[in-house]
Design a protein around this motif. Sequence first.
Motif, short mmCIF file in Angstrom:
data_model
loop_
_atom_site.label_atom_id
_atom_site.label_comp_id
_atom_site.label_asym_id
_atom_site.label_seq_id
_atom_site.Cartn_x
_atom_site.Cartn_y
_atom_site.Cartn_z
N LYS A 279 0.78 -1.22 0.03
CA LYS A 279 -0.03 0.00 -0.15
C LYS A 279 1.10 1.22 0.00
CE LYS A 279 -3.96 1.99 2.32
NZ LYS A 279 -5.01 2.02 3.24
N ILE A 280 0.73 1.83 -1.15
CA ILE A 280 1.69 3.12 -1.31
C ILE A 280 1.11 4.54 -1.39
CG2 ILE A 280 3.57 4.06 -2.91
CD1 ILE A 280 3.78 1.15 -3.88
N LEU A 281 1.58 5.57 -0.52
CA LEU A 281 0.95 6.81 -0.76
C LEU A 281 1.74 7.58 -1.58
CD1 LEU A 281 -1.16 8.76 0.73
CD2 LEU A 281 0.94 9.35 2.21
N MET A 282 0.95 8.39 -2.37
CA MET A 282 1.54 9.34 -3.45
C MET A 282 1.02 10.76 -2.86
SD MET A 282 1.24 9.65 -7.50
CE MET A 282 2.39 8.29 -8.03
N ILE A 283 1.81 11.70 -2.43
CA ILE A 283 1.49 12.99 -2.20
C ILE A 283 1.83 13.72 -3.36
CG2 ILE A 283 3.64 13.41 -1.09
CD1 ILE A 283 0.98 14.65 0.70
N VAL A 284 0.52 14.73 -3.78
CA VAL A 284 0.79 15.64 -4.95
C VAL A 284 -0.11 16.94 -4.69
CG1 VAL A 284 0.58 13.51 -6.47
CG2 VAL A 284 -1.58 14.45 -5.74
N GLY A 285 0.13 17.72 -5.48
CA GLY A 285 -0.55 18.93 -5.34
C GLY A 285 -0.62 19.64 -6.82
N ASP A 286 -1.58 20.58 -6.95
CA ASP A 286 -1.71 21.30 -8.34
C ASP A 286 -0.48 21.80 -9.06
OD1 ASP A 286 -4.37 21.47 -8.46
OD2 ASP A 286 -4.63 23.18 -7.17
N PHE A 287 -0.28 21.36 -10.27
CA PHE A 287 0.86 21.51 -11.14
C PHE A 287 2.08 20.50 -10.82
CE2 PHE A 287 -1.78 25.21 -11.59
CZ PHE A 287 -1.98 25.15 -12.86
N VAL A 288 1.53 19.39 -10.30
CA VAL A 288 2.63 18.30 -10.18
C VAL A 288 2.74 18.05 -11.51
CG1 VAL A 288 0.61 16.49 -10.10
CG2 VAL A 288 2.92 16.00 -9.24
N GLU A 289 4.17 17.46 -11.77
CA GLU A 289 4.43 16.99 -13.23
C GLU A 289 3.52 15.90 -13.78
OE1 GLU A 289 6.07 16.44 -17.10
OE2 GLU A 289 5.82 14.81 -15.56
N ASP A 290 3.05 15.92 -15.00
CA ASP A 290 2.06 15.06 -15.34
C ASP A 290 2.56 13.79 -15.64
OD1 ASP A 290 -0.62 15.30 -17.46
OD2 ASP A 290 0.72 13.83 -18.12
N TYR A 291 3.50 13.49 -16.36
CA TYR A 291 4.23 11.98 -16.39
C TYR A 291 4.69 11.57 -15.09
CZ TYR A 291 5.05 13.06 -21.31
OH TYR A 291 4.89 13.31 -22.72
N GLU A 292 4.92 12.31 -14.22
CA GLU A 292 5.41 12.14 -12.81
C GLU A 292 4.46 11.57 -11.86
OE1 GLU A 292 9.38 14.56 -13.64
OE2 GLU A 292 8.15 14.97 -11.50
N VAL A 293 3.30 11.85 -11.86
CA VAL A 293 2.32 11.51 -11.35
C VAL A 293 1.41 10.18 -12.09
CG1 VAL A 293 0.57 13.18 -11.99
CG2 VAL A 293 0.14 12.09 -9.70
N MET A 294 1.22 10.47 -13.47
CA MET A 294 0.39 9.49 -14.25
C MET A 294 1.00 8.19 -14.52
SD MET A 294 -2.34 10.96 -15.68
CE MET A 294 -3.14 12.69 -15.85
#
Length: 193
Positions: A5-20
């Motif tokens: 179970k992995i948490l990914m912490i993101v916010g507005d204008f996270v880099e597209d490829y690096e989240v997707m």
Amino acid sequence: MAAKKILMIVGDFVEDYEVMVPFQMLLMVGHKIDAVSPGKKAGQQIATAIHDFEGHQTYTEKRGHNFTLNASYEGVKADDYDAIIIPGGRAPEQLGTDESVLALVRAFVEQGKPVAAVCHGPQLLAAANVIKGRRISAYPACRAEMILAGAEYASIAMDDAITDGQFVTAPAWPAHPAWIAQFLKVLGTRIEA
């Protein structure tokens, strides 16, 4: 292989490829991944940015896709996860101003859990003051922040990654094959061909 179970912490204008890409890839290999953002709930969206390397002195930035969060930030605890991922883009500099996010990152580190950060993601590690004495890569423009946080900055190729104990870091999204492979190894994930 037991699913992690992995948490990914993101916010507005996270880099597209690096989240997707990591989000989809980790789901593909059977892990559960919760993507969260402070102040937002499951089903809400964040905006992404596309950072590209087009021959200029630094990356260019364009508006990316919207990314739908699949979990809520409120109540998230490191105890409930096996690892954390911090994508880059503009989000980490803003996330680093949120004391609850800094405490969350510190908890993952203190518990010895795997931590992956790519591109500008290590800015959040520096803000949380958890990389002193570690060998850390990041986007080259973040070099000074890594050094000021007490890390040894690893100047590596844009498509390379480095593992130092629980930390897996890389300079940019071209390193996805390298850092994701190293992260899976740190997680203990085995993929058979």
